[in-house]
Design a protein around this motif. Structure first.
Motif, PDB file in Angstrom:
ATOM      1  N   ALA A  31      -6.820  -1.736   6.253  1.00  0.00           N
ATOM      2  CA  ALA A  31      -5.491  -1.812   5.781  1.00  0.00           C
ATOM      3  C   ALA A  31      -5.053  -0.526   5.353  1.00  0.00           C
ATOM      4  O   ALA A  31      -3.838  -0.448   5.349  1.00  0.00           O
ATOM      5  CB  ALA A  31      -5.606  -2.821   4.700  1.00  0.00           C
ATOM      6  N   LEU A  32      -5.821   0.352   4.681  1.00  0.00           N
ATOM      7  CA  LEU A  32      -5.392   1.581   4.126  1.00  0.00           C
ATOM      8  C   LEU A  32      -4.756   2.338   5.534  1.00  0.00           C
ATOM      9  O   LEU A  32      -3.711   3.137   5.282  1.00  0.00           O
ATOM     10  CB  LEU A  32      -6.563   2.140   3.587  1.00  0.00           C
ATOM     11  CG  LEU A  32      -6.323   3.664   3.438  1.00  0.00           C
ATOM     12  CD1 LEU A  32      -5.053   3.829   2.207  1.00  0.00           C
ATOM     13  CD2 LEU A  32      -7.513   4.325   2.571  1.00  0.00           C
ATOM     14  N   ARG A  54      -3.795   1.305   8.397  1.00  0.00           N
ATOM     15  CA  ARG A  54      -2.540   0.778   8.585  1.00  0.00           C
ATOM     16  C   ARG A  54      -1.116   1.074   7.868  1.00  0.00           C
ATOM     17  O   ARG A  54      -0.210   1.651   8.440  1.00  0.00           O
ATOM     18  CB  ARG A  54      -2.629  -0.670   8.602  1.00  0.00           C
ATOM     19  CG  ARG A  54      -3.098  -1.250  10.025  1.00  0.00           C
ATOM     20  CD  ARG A  54      -2.957  -2.835  10.371  1.00  0.00           C
ATOM     21  NE  ARG A  54      -3.230  -3.431   8.990  1.00  0.00           N
ATOM     22  CZ  ARG A  54      -4.481  -3.997   8.790  1.00  0.00           C
ATOM     23  NH1 ARG A  54      -5.585  -3.676   9.528  1.00  0.00           N
ATOM     24  NH2 ARG A  54      -4.614  -4.524   7.795  1.00  0.00           N
ATOM     25  N   ARG A  55      -1.310   1.171   6.423  1.00  0.00           N
ATOM     26  CA  ARG A  55      -0.360   1.466   5.583  1.00  0.00           C
ATOM     27  C   ARG A  55       0.018   3.165   5.769  1.00  0.00           C
ATOM     28  O   ARG A  55       0.941   3.394   5.966  1.00  0.00           O
ATOM     29  CB  ARG A  55      -0.594   1.266   4.411  1.00  0.00           C
ATOM     30  CG  ARG A  55      -0.689  -0.367   3.882  1.00  0.00           C
ATOM     31  CD  ARG A  55      -0.843  -0.489   2.084  1.00  0.00           C
ATOM     32  NE  ARG A  55      -1.824   0.179   1.662  1.00  0.00           N
ATOM     33  CZ  ARG A  55      -3.182  -0.030   1.411  1.00  0.00           C
ATOM     34  NH1 ARG A  55      -3.346  -1.421   1.885  1.00  0.00           N
ATOM     35  NH2 ARG A  55      -3.946   0.387   0.956  1.00  0.00           N
ATOM     36  N   ALA A  56      -0.922   3.963   5.948  1.00  0.00           N
ATOM     37  CA  ALA A  56      -0.790   5.206   5.971  1.00  0.00           C
ATOM     38  C   ALA A  56      -0.197   5.674   7.232  1.00  0.00           C
ATOM     39  O   ALA A  56       0.777   6.503   7.571  1.00  0.00           O
ATOM     40  CB  ALA A  56      -2.124   6.054   5.807  1.00  0.00           C
ATOM     41  N   GLY A  85       1.998   3.705   8.826  1.00  0.00           N
ATOM     42  CA  GLY A  85       3.363   3.265   8.723  1.00  0.00           C
ATOM     43  C   GLY A  85       3.885   3.057  10.260  1.00  0.00           C
ATOM     44  O   GLY A  85       3.365   2.288  10.764  1.00  0.00           O
ATOM     45  N   GLU A 107      -8.570  -0.439  12.283  1.00  0.00           N
ATOM     46  CA  GLU A 107      -7.464  -1.239  11.509  1.00  0.00           C
ATOM     47  C   GLU A 107      -7.647  -2.646  11.491  1.00  0.00           C
ATOM     48  O   GLU A 107      -7.302  -2.914  10.330  1.00  0.00           O
ATOM     49  CB  GLU A 107      -6.062  -0.769  12.168  1.00  0.00           C
ATOM     50  CG  GLU A 107      -5.719   0.559  11.920  1.00  0.00           C
ATOM     51  CD  GLU A 107      -4.231   0.887  12.474  1.00  0.00           C
ATOM     52  OE1 GLU A 107      -3.500  -0.028  12.856  1.00  0.00           O
ATOM     53  OE2 GLU A 107      -3.945   2.095  12.357  1.00  0.00           O
ATOM     54  N   GLU A 137     -10.059   4.356  -2.551  1.00  0.00           N
ATOM     55  CA  GLU A 137      -9.281   3.015  -2.078  1.00  0.00           C
ATOM     56  C   GLU A 137      -9.988   2.054  -1.661  1.00  0.00           C
ATOM     57  O   GLU A 137     -10.169   1.081  -1.982  1.00  0.00           O
ATOM     58  CB  GLU A 137      -8.183   3.229  -0.950  1.00  0.00           C
ATOM     59  CG  GLU A 137      -7.609   2.161  -0.678  1.00  0.00           C
ATOM     60  CD  GLU A 137      -6.299   1.775  -1.342  1.00  0.00           C
ATOM     61  OE1 GLU A 137      -5.626   0.981  -1.215  1.00  0.00           O
ATOM     62  OE2 GLU A 137      -5.736   2.544  -2.199  1.00  0.00           O
TER      63      GLU A 137
END
Length: 100
Positions: free
Chosen positions: A19-20, A22-24, A26, A48, A77
């Motif tokens: 998840a981290l 995927r967020r990074a 963007g 991911e 995180e």
């Protein structure tokens, strides 16, 4: 070599890592990030999605570098839930960050 089954904590940590990342990432292309990190797009997709819960350190280091994430930030995180009640109940002290 026989690989032991992952613990529920390892699976959860792998999901948080995915998840981290995927967020990074963007809106950037998975293909572009994977190629820049020197890993296959399939490997990045599996990380991911949480299907690879314990990827190799050099793989995570390369992906984090391309995404502009420090390894300290990644570790902070993904280990978050383990620091609270679980550490207290396990009888183990929480690990200290490594000195740089």
């Amino acid at each position: 070599m026989v690989r032991l089954p992952l613990t529920p904590e390892e699976v959860e940590r792998g999901q948080r890592l995915g998840a981290l990342l995927r967020r990074a990432r963007g809106q950037r292309s998975m293909l572009d990030i994977a190629l820049a990190a020197g890993v296959s797009p399939e490997t990045l997709r599996k990380i991911e999605s949480g299907r690879v819960a314990t990827p190799a350190f050099p793989t995570i280091a390369a992906i984090a570098d391309v995404l502009g994430l420090s390894l300290d930030a990644v570790w902070a995180e993904i280990r978050q839930p383990e620091e609270g009640a679980e550490a207290a109940h396990s009888g183990h002290r929480a690990r200290e960050p490594l000195a740089s």
